[in-house]
Every structure is written in structure tokens, then in C-alpha cells.
Write a protein that holds these residues in place. Structure first.
Motif, PDB file in Angstrom:
ATOM      1  N   GLY A   1       0.814  -1.163  -0.020  1.00 55.67           N
ATOM      2  CA  GLY A   1      -0.164   0.035  -0.219  1.00 55.67           C
ATOM      3  C   GLY A   1       0.845   1.099  -0.066  1.00 55.67           C
ATOM      4  N   LEU A   2       1.717   1.423   0.720  1.00 58.34           N
ATOM      5  CA  LEU A   2       3.004   2.303   0.790  1.00 58.34           C
ATOM      6  C   LEU A   2       3.514   2.519  -0.450  1.00 58.34           C
ATOM      7  CD1 LEU A   2       4.292   4.587   2.302  1.00 58.34           C
ATOM      8  CD2 LEU A   2       5.908   2.924   3.267  1.00 58.34           C
ATOM      9  N   LEU A   3       4.007   1.374  -1.053  1.00 61.27           N
ATOM     10  CA  LEU A   3       4.835   1.574  -2.508  1.00 61.27           C
ATOM     11  C   LEU A   3       3.586   1.915  -3.528  1.00 61.27           C
ATOM     12  CD1 LEU A   3       6.784  -1.618  -2.365  1.00 61.27           C
ATOM     13  CD2 LEU A   3       7.370   0.345  -1.590  1.00 61.27           C
ATOM     14  N   LYS A   4       2.452   1.514  -3.471  1.00 54.91           N
ATOM     15  CA  LYS A   4       1.573   2.159  -4.545  1.00 54.91           C
ATOM     16  C   LYS A   4       1.280   3.641  -4.484  1.00 54.91           C
ATOM     17  CE  LYS A   4      -1.007  -2.356  -5.123  1.00 54.91           C
ATOM     18  NZ  LYS A   4      -2.174  -2.789  -4.975  1.00 54.91           N
ATOM     19  N   GLU A   5       1.314   4.123  -3.029  1.00 58.35           N
ATOM     20  CA  GLU A   5       0.941   5.228  -2.832  1.00 58.35           C
ATOM     21  C   GLU A   5       2.228   6.209  -3.206  1.00 58.35           C
ATOM     22  OE1 GLU A   5      -1.443   8.609  -1.920  1.00 58.35           O
ATOM     23  OE2 GLU A   5      -1.929   6.641  -2.169  1.00 58.35           O
ATOM     24  N   LEU A   6       3.477   5.717  -2.990  1.00 62.45           N
ATOM     25  CA  LEU A   6       4.684   6.276  -3.390  1.00 62.45           C
ATOM     26  C   LEU A   6       4.812   6.513  -4.912  1.00 62.45           C
ATOM     27  CD1 LEU A   6       7.107   5.305  -0.490  1.00 62.45           C
ATOM     28  CD2 LEU A   6       6.006   7.591  -0.656  1.00 62.45           C
ATOM     29  N   LYS A   7       4.700   5.500  -5.673  1.00 62.20           N
ATOM     30  CA  LYS A   7       4.739   5.253  -6.921  1.00 62.20           C
ATOM     31  C   LYS A   7       3.629   6.435  -7.745  1.00 62.20           C
ATOM     32  CE  LYS A   7       4.495   2.375 -11.161  1.00 62.20           C
ATOM     33  NZ  LYS A   7       3.856   1.288 -11.620  1.00 62.20           N
ATOM     34  N   LYS A   8       2.326   6.594  -7.113  1.00 64.78           N
ATOM     35  CA  LYS A   8       1.330   7.329  -7.565  1.00 64.78           C
ATOM     36  C   LYS A   8       2.140   8.857  -7.414  1.00 64.78           C
ATOM     37  CE  LYS A   8      -2.510   9.115  -5.557  1.00 64.78           C
ATOM     38  NZ  LYS A   8      -3.498   9.108  -4.900  1.00 64.78           N
ATOM     39  N   ILE A   9       2.595   9.190  -6.250  1.00 63.29           N
ATOM     40  CA  ILE A   9       3.204  10.376  -5.835  1.00 63.29           C
ATOM     41  C   ILE A   9       4.485  10.871  -6.731  1.00 63.29           C
ATOM     42  CG2 ILE A   9       4.535  11.634  -4.124  1.00 63.29           C
ATOM     43  CD1 ILE A   9       2.387  10.394  -1.991  1.00 63.29           C
ATOM     44  N   GLY A  10       5.075   9.820  -7.121  1.00 63.14           N
ATOM     45  CA  GLY A  10       6.171  10.017  -7.793  1.00 63.14           C
ATOM     46  C   GLY A  10       6.077  10.339  -9.385  1.00 63.14           C
ATOM     47  N   ASN A  11       4.580   9.659  -9.837  1.00 67.05           N
ATOM     48  CA  ASN A  11       4.300  10.157 -11.300  1.00 67.05           C
ATOM     49  C   ASN A  11       3.765  11.619 -11.041  1.00 67.05           C
ATOM     50  OD1 ASN A  11       5.161   7.476 -12.157  1.00 67.05           O
ATOM     51  ND2 ASN A  11       3.136   6.550 -11.863  1.00 67.05           N
ATOM     52  N   GLU A  12       2.719  11.905 -10.151  1.00 65.20           N
ATOM     53  CA  GLU A  12       2.380  13.029  -9.870  1.00 65.20           C
ATOM     54  C   GLU A  12       3.449  14.234  -9.903  1.00 65.20           C
ATOM     55  OE1 GLU A  12      -0.520  12.622  -6.914  1.00 65.20           O
ATOM     56  OE2 GLU A  12      -1.997  11.396  -8.128  1.00 65.20           O
ATOM     57  N   GLY A  13       4.531  14.016  -9.271  1.00 62.41           N
ATOM     58  CA  GLY A  13       5.610  14.950  -9.085  1.00 62.41           C
ATOM     59  C   GLY A  13       6.211  15.301 -10.276  1.00 62.41           C
ATOM     60  N   ILE A  14       5.861  14.618 -11.627  1.00 56.42           N
ATOM     61  CA  ILE A  14       6.763  14.883 -12.725  1.00 56.42           C
ATOM     62  C   ILE A  14       5.675  15.948 -13.468  1.00 56.42           C
ATOM     63  CG2 ILE A  14       7.540  14.155 -14.910  1.00 56.42           C
ATOM     64  CD1 ILE A  14       8.067  11.523 -13.470  1.00 56.42           C
ATOM     65  N   VAL A  15       6.099  17.135 -13.724  1.00 57.24           N
ATOM     66  CA  VAL A  15       5.026  18.161 -14.087  1.00 57.24           C
ATOM     67  C   VAL A  15       5.785  18.886 -15.396  1.00 57.24           C
ATOM     68  CG1 VAL A  15       3.735  20.292 -13.724  1.00 57.24           C
ATOM     69  CG2 VAL A  15       4.140  18.575 -11.880  1.00 57.24           C
ATOM     70  N   ASN A  16       5.056  18.816 -16.432  1.00 53.11           N
ATOM     71  CA  ASN A  16       5.687  19.426 -17.907  1.00 53.11           C
ATOM     72  C   ASN A  16       5.490  20.861 -17.677  1.00 53.11           C
ATOM     73  OD1 ASN A  16       6.046  20.723 -20.230  1.00 53.11           O
ATOM     74  ND2 ASN A  16       5.516  18.798 -21.309  1.00 53.11           N
ATOM     75  N   ILE A  17       6.359  21.763 -17.265  1.00 57.73           N
ATOM     76  CA  ILE A  17       5.954  23.234 -16.774  1.00 57.73           C
ATOM     77  C   ILE A  17       5.419  23.903 -18.015  1.00 57.73           C
ATOM     78  CG2 ILE A  17       6.959  25.342 -16.008  1.00 57.73           C
ATOM     79  CD1 ILE A  17       6.463  23.448 -13.852  1.00 57.73           C
ATOM     80  N   ASN A  18       6.010  23.526 -19.231  1.00 59.06           N
ATOM     81  CA  ASN A  18       5.646  24.155 -20.473  1.00 59.06           C
ATOM     82  C   ASN A  18       4.021  23.847 -20.796  1.00 59.06           C
ATOM     83  OD1 ASN A  18       8.072  25.045 -20.958  1.00 59.06           O
ATOM     84  ND2 ASN A  18       8.752  23.218 -22.349  1.00 59.06           N
ATOM     85  N   GLU A  19       3.713  22.769 -20.404  1.00 55.80           N
ATOM     86  CA  GLU A  19       2.294  22.266 -20.686  1.00 55.80           C
ATOM     87  C   GLU A  19       1.366  23.420 -19.756  1.00 55.80           C
ATOM     88  OE1 GLU A  19       1.124  18.384 -20.039  1.00 55.80           O
ATOM     89  OE2 GLU A  19       2.014  17.728 -22.040  1.00 55.80           O
ATOM     90  N   LEU A  20       1.623  23.782 -18.598  1.00 53.91           N
ATOM     91  CA  LEU A  20       0.903  24.486 -17.562  1.00 53.91           C
ATOM     92  C   LEU A  20       1.034  25.931 -18.307  1.00 53.91           C
ATOM     93  CD1 LEU A  20       2.230  23.425 -14.245  1.00 53.91           C
ATOM     94  CD2 LEU A  20       0.121  23.040 -15.182  1.00 53.91           C
ATOM     95  N   LEU A  21       1.935  26.505 -18.698  1.00 59.16           N
ATOM     96  CA  LEU A  21       2.062  27.652 -19.412  1.00 59.16           C
ATOM     97  C   LEU A  21       1.326  27.841 -20.726  1.00 59.16           C
ATOM     98  CD1 LEU A  21       6.012  28.440 -18.726  1.00 59.16           C
ATOM     99  CD2 LEU A  21       3.837  29.301 -17.379  1.00 59.16           C
ATOM    100  N   LEU A  22       1.020  26.842 -21.476  1.00 52.68           N
ATOM    101  CA  LEU A  22       0.603  26.992 -22.545  1.00 52.68           C
ATOM    102  C   LEU A  22      -0.907  26.737 -22.630  1.00 52.68           C
ATOM    103  CD1 LEU A  22       2.924  24.927 -25.060  1.00 52.68           C
ATOM    104  CD2 LEU A  22       2.761  27.479 -24.705  1.00 52.68           C
ATOM    105  N   ASP A  23      -1.194  26.045 -21.541  1.00 51.97           N
ATOM    106  CA  ASP A  23      -2.834  25.730 -21.293  1.00 51.97           C
ATOM    107  C   ASP A  23      -3.636  27.145 -20.694  1.00 51.97           C
ATOM    108  OD1 ASP A  23      -2.611  23.454 -22.344  1.00 51.97           O
ATOM    109  OD2 ASP A  23      -2.441  22.395 -20.341  1.00 51.97           O
TER     110      ASP A  23
END
Length: 145
Positions: free
Chosen positions: A123-145
Motif C-alpha cells: 500500500g505504501l509502495l503504490k502510494e509512493l509510485k503514484k506520488i512520484g508520477n504526479e511529481g513529474i510536471v511539464n511546466i511548458n504544458e502549464l504555461l501553454l494551457d
């Protein structure tokens, strides 16, 4: 090999976090997270340097794995590298199970510190994997949207 591990200050009631990486990443992650969270208990880091013998690296991080509570987790830089392979060697040789996740980064480490008492096992590993994926953010997409 560079390491952060204080065998004299282990809290047996707090799951440990062991970080295994190539180069200075493990040490740098601990230093960086301690800027945010101050001193963190039951946190160990082992940075494999270019000329380190894999067996010596293995023997050193196993000391932390054996000293921390059984519910501790291992965070690794990448799958298939020497740190990961040495952990797998230990698991196969000792028929041991271990909570381990590759792809360690700051969001994963910060959350591992705060969630290690709330979630257990996979359960901890699943949560950490999810957080790791969510922690990757394409800043350019945020600026262009």
C-alpha cells in the motif's frame, strides 16, 4: 562509498527509509530533504561511487536493512543498476522480502517520510509510485494551457 547511517540512533517504532543510488544522489537527497524537514529519524543513504566494490556496497547497506524495523522501505535510483541488483542478490540469497521502489526523487522521499507510519507494505509502495508520477510536471504544458 559515501553513506549516511547512524546505527546508534534507531527508533525501533519508526519504519526506516534506505536510499540506494549511483553517485552522490542518495546523500544529496537526504541533505536536501533535511532542508525541508530538518533531521529525519531512521533515514539512511548509500551512494555508490565509481570505484566501489559492489560487495562492499552491499555489505554496508545490509547493515541498515537489518537494523531498521521489518516494515522499512528501500528507495533506489533505477531498476537494473548495481544498487538495485545488489538488493535483489540479497533478497534471493536470503529468501527475503523487501519493500523496494525505483525512481527515487524528492516528492517520493518527502512523502515516504510522512506516510511511512500511515501505510503498510505494498500500500505504501503504490502510494509512493503514484506520488512520484504526479511529481513529474511539464511546466511548458502549464504555461501553454
Amino acid at each position: 562509498m559515501r553513506k549516511i547511517f547512524d546505527e546508534q540512533n534507531i527508533n525501533p517504532h519508526v519504519p526506516g527509509i534506505i536510499i540506494l543510488t549511483h553517485g552522490p544522489l542518495a546523500i544529496s537527497l537526504v541533505e536536501s530533504v533535511e532542508m525541508l524537514c530538518l533531521k529525519v529519524e531512521n533515514l539512511a543513504a548509500f551512494s555508490l561511487d565509481e570505484n566501489d566494490a559492489p560487495e562492499y556496497y552491499h555489505d554496508e547497506f545490509i547493515k541498515a536493512l537489518n537494523a531498521f524495523p521489518k516494515s522499512s522501505i528501500v528507495l533506489l535510483d533505477l531498476f537494473g543498476g548495481t544498487p538495485c541488483n545488489q538488493l535483489v542478490v540479497h533478497m534471493k540469497k536470503n529468501e527475503a522480502t523487501c519493500l523496494a521502489l525505483t525512481g527515487v526523487n524528492m516528492p517520493i522521499l518527502v512523502e515516504a517520510i510522512s506516510l511511512r507510519g500511515m501505510y503498510k507494505g505494498n500500500g505504501l509502495l503504490k502510494e509512493l509510485k503514484k506520488i512520484g508520477n504526479e511529481g513529474i510536471v511539464n511546466i511548458n504544458e502549464l504555461l501553454l494551457d
